[in-house]
Design a protein around this motif. Structure first.
Motif, PDB file in Angstrom:
ATOM      1  N   HIS A 170     -19.897 -39.075 -10.533  1.00  0.00           N
ATOM      2  CA  HIS A 170     -21.264 -39.421 -10.164  1.00  0.00           C
ATOM      3  C   HIS A 170     -21.829 -40.432 -11.159  1.00  0.00           C
ATOM      4  O   HIS A 170     -21.508 -40.405 -12.343  1.00  0.00           O
ATOM      5  N   TRP A 222     -31.763 -52.197  -4.461  1.00  0.00           N
ATOM      6  CA  TRP A 222     -31.743 -50.795  -4.042  1.00  0.00           C
ATOM      7  C   TRP A 222     -32.196 -50.569  -2.610  1.00  0.00           C
ATOM      8  O   TRP A 222     -32.241 -49.438  -2.156  1.00  0.00           O
ATOM      9  N   ILE A 262     -24.899 -49.911   9.205  1.00  0.00           N
ATOM     10  CA  ILE A 262     -25.937 -49.687   8.194  1.00  0.00           C
ATOM     11  C   ILE A 262     -27.064 -48.891   8.835  1.00  0.00           C
ATOM     12  O   ILE A 262     -27.565 -49.238   9.903  1.00  0.00           O
ATOM     13  N   VAL A 305     -27.181 -50.624  -3.046  1.00  0.00           N
ATOM     14  CA  VAL A 305     -27.759 -49.358  -2.616  1.00  0.00           C
ATOM     15  C   VAL A 305     -26.751 -48.204  -2.729  1.00  0.00           C
ATOM     16  O   VAL A 305     -27.137 -47.042  -2.933  1.00  0.00           O
ATOM     17  N   GLU A 306     -25.461 -48.521  -2.646  1.00  0.00           N
ATOM     18  CA  GLU A 306     -24.438 -47.471  -2.719  1.00  0.00           C
ATOM     19  C   GLU A 306     -23.961 -47.200  -4.138  1.00  0.00           C
ATOM     20  O   GLU A 306     -23.095 -46.361  -4.353  1.00  0.00           O
ATOM     21  N   MET A 307     -24.532 -47.904  -5.122  1.00  0.00           N
ATOM     22  CA  MET A 307     -24.078 -47.734  -6.500  1.00  0.00           C
ATOM     23  C   MET A 307     -24.937 -46.765  -7.302  1.00  0.00           C
ATOM     24  O   MET A 307     -24.533 -46.312  -8.366  1.00  0.00           O
ATOM     25  N   ASN A 308     -26.136 -46.446  -6.811  1.00  0.00           N
ATOM     26  CA  ASN A 308     -27.046 -45.596  -7.568  1.00  0.00           C
ATOM     27  C   ASN A 308     -27.098 -44.196  -6.964  1.00  0.00           C
ATOM     28  O   ASN A 308     -27.169 -44.042  -5.742  1.00  0.00           O
ATOM     29  N   SER A 350     -24.823 -41.996  -6.695  1.00  0.00           N
ATOM     30  CA  SER A 350     -23.709 -41.891  -5.757  1.00  0.00           C
ATOM     31  C   SER A 350     -22.414 -41.700  -6.534  1.00  0.00           C
ATOM     32  O   SER A 350     -22.414 -41.501  -7.751  1.00  0.00           O
ATOM     33  N   ASP A 351     -21.308 -41.772  -5.834  1.00  0.00           N
ATOM     34  CA  ASP A 351     -19.998 -41.723  -6.486  1.00  0.00           C
ATOM     35  C   ASP A 351     -19.095 -42.744  -5.820  1.00  0.00           C
ATOM     36  O   ASP A 351     -19.434 -43.304  -4.775  1.00  0.00           O
ATOM     37  N   SER A 352     -17.939 -42.994  -6.448  1.00  0.00           N
ATOM     38  CA  SER A 352     -17.022 -44.014  -5.931  1.00  0.00           C
ATOM     39  C   SER A 352     -15.836 -43.403  -5.195  1.00  0.00           C
ATOM     40  O   SER A 352     -14.779 -44.019  -5.096  1.00  0.00           O
ATOM     41  N   GLU A 383     -15.034 -50.657  -5.608  1.00  0.00           N
ATOM     42  CA  GLU A 383     -16.041 -51.668  -5.287  1.00  0.00           C
ATOM     43  C   GLU A 383     -15.403 -52.975  -4.816  1.00  0.00           C
ATOM     44  O   GLU A 383     -15.937 -53.651  -3.940  1.00  0.00           O
ATOM     45  N   ARG A 402     -16.323 -55.147   3.705  1.00  0.00           N
ATOM     46  CA  ARG A 402     -17.793 -55.205   3.681  1.00  0.00           C
ATOM     47  C   ARG A 402     -18.327 -55.488   5.079  1.00  0.00           C
ATOM     48  O   ARG A 402     -19.152 -56.375   5.288  1.00  0.00           O
TER      49      ARG A 402
END
Length: 506
Positions: free
Chosen positions: A116, A181, A201, A209-212, A214-216, A278, A335
């Motif tokens: 996370h 964001w 979307i 928006v998917e980086m905060n 969240s997890d990878s 990413e 993407r």
């Protein structure tokens, strides 16, 4: 016990001590490398008992995400077909917190986890605030137009009318917070209603928006407890042993680690490979040079020129195509089909045509190259700076009026740097346990060997001196009369001796 005997026993005792020191030094020289290796292996594997486990579980290093935007200076002129002019804004800096959760040790020497992450804005490190307005290409409009280029004229007309009705233009003026964001956009709802397969979307649209908060994804990596040769290597990501974004088996492979620790005992011939969710691909960095970070020896790894080279320059990258100029990677397949490209900032290490097509870009290896400084004995990063740029391919699309007369160009949107350096208590612990102690033991073994050799010489020298040649030509304790002080009786003694000598001769 006489003085001579005492000296002899002292010499023998020193010789015995020297022999023991020499033997211990030789044993340490022979055994210590193996012991150090065992200790390193014990402390870098993914195991609750290892020294690095707490560091692996929750990274103690302060990480920062620094974002730089390429603000468009002449949007109206671009729509008329003129060359884009951009101005760099930023950095806007965020403190990044990471911790691993759902840690599960499996039976096949692997461990599964999700990491996370959360980002918190740092005003004191930033040049501006999240409320700053910045003019950028409208990704939904210009990106969507390129994606619609091969569609029917009817769909293009519907898109043009929809954009006009919703007041959507080719360029947008939004805040930093909205761009990163997310923001509510009626065009997203329009697309989801009439073109449901175009953009998956829902809700807000933002670049990060998917980086905060969240997890990878779910990583499964080898612990190295049973099989050291696979330590930290990724076994699966989200249950997959390979991805399916690209057009070749090699490009779809999940290689290397998860990007936080690597196998120990590196050499200049080693490479640094990791899988980046990413970037939707594995990346390989190569050895650049050796250095020192806060007293800790390091190897610096950097990106080779082939990292983002196109297939014509570097054939193994053909699977990442369709490609444009060399030095940028088309990431549209991971993407949602949007014409986005990944590269080094300011198109560093890319075909000069790219940076020459946009005014305001200045590629500089000191400012725009990425690096990782790794402690080669343990494979643990000491200092890192990963810099990447996101660009959008834009052009005039016939049938979509909002694109005007835009000349085809890869227009940079932003570049970001993820950086972190070990410091404080973690650095002190690391230095003491894994750098200082092995160095001290290495010095001790040679000191013992040298001291032992010197002490072994003591009985040898004593023996040689005690067996040295004796002077037998003169009686013992012979006194040279001429050296004695004179007294009143000296003349009498001399006369007596002279008389005795004369009588003997007669």
């Amino acid at each position: 016990m006489g003085g001579s005997a005492r000296a002899r026993w002292v010499a023998v005792g020193l010789g015995v001590v020297g022999l023991l020191c020499a033997v211990l030094g030789v044993v340490m020289i022979l055994v210590m490398p193996s012991l150090i290796k065992q200790q390193v292996l014990k402390n870098v594997r993914i195991d609750p008992s290892s020294l690095s486990f707490a560091m692996w579980k929750e990274i103690p290093v302060p990480f920062y995400l620094s974002v730089y935007f390429f603000e468009v200076v002449n949007p109206s002129e671009i729509l008329k077909g003129e060359k884009p002019v951009v101005r760099e804004r930023g950095p806007y800096v965020y403190r990044e917190f990471r911790h691993k959760a759902n840690i599960t040790f499996n039976d096949n020497d692997t461990v599964s986890f999700v990491e996370h992450r959360s980002l918190h804005f740092q005003p004191d490190r930033s040049h501006g605030s999240e409320s700053d307005y910045i003019i950028l290409p409208n990704i939904l409009v210009l990106g969507g137009a390129v994606m619609m280029e091969s569609k029917s004229a009817g769909l293009k007309l519907m898109m043009t009318l929809g954009l006009a009705t919703l007041g959507q233009r080719a360029f947008m003026n939004r805040t930093v917070g909205e761009i990163l964001w997310g923001y509510e956009d009626p065009f997203v709802n329009f697309i989801n209603k009439y073109l449901p397969d175009m953009f998956p979307i829902k809700g807000k649209f933002g670049l990060f928006v998917e980086m905060n908060n969240s997890d990878s994804g779910l990583f499964t990596v080898f612990t190295g407890v049973q099989n050291f040769s696979k330590i930290h290597l990724v076994d699966r990501w989200n249950g997959l042993s390979k991805v399916n974004y690209w057009h070749s088996e090699q490009c779809n492979m999940i290689n290397g680690t998860s990007g936080q620790m690597w196998a120990p005992f590196m050499t200049p011939q080693s490479s640094l490979e990791f899988f980046s969710p990413e970037a939707c691909r594995s990346m390989k960095l190569t050895y650049h040079d050796s250095g020192v970070f806060e007293g800790i020896p390091t190897y610096r790894f950097t990106a080779p020129k082939t990292l983002f080279a196109n297939g014509s320059v570097y054939p193994p990258n053909e699977g990442f195509c369709p490609c444009l100029e060399s030095g940028i990677q088309n990431v549209s397949t991971c993407r949602f089909g949007a014409p986005l490209f990944l590269s080094h900032p300011h198109f560093y290490n890319a075909d000069p045509v790219l940076s020459e097509a946009v005014l305001g870009l200045n590629p500089d290896p000191r400012e725009h190259s990425l690096f990782l400084d790794i402690h080669p004995v343990t494979g643990i990063p000491m200092n890192c700076s990963v810099k990447l740029q996101i660009s959008l391919y834009i052009k005039a699309v016939k049938g979509i009026g909002q694109t005007g007369k835009i000349e085809p160009v890869v227009l940079p949107l932003l570049w970001f740097e993820q950086s972190g350096a070990m410091g404080g208590e973690p650095l002190n612990t690391f230095y003491t346990q894994l750098v200082l102690m092995p160095q001290v033991l290495q010095y001790v073994q040679y000191v013992l060997l040298g001291l032992g050799g010197l002490l072994l010489l003591v009985p040898v020298i004593y023996q040689l001196r005690s067996q040295g040649p004796k002077d037998t030509t003169s009686p013992p304790n012979l006194i040279a009369w001429s050296d004695q002080p004179s007294s009143p009786y000296t003349p009498l003694l001399e006369d007596s001796l002279s008389g005795q000598s004369a009588s003997a001769m007669a």
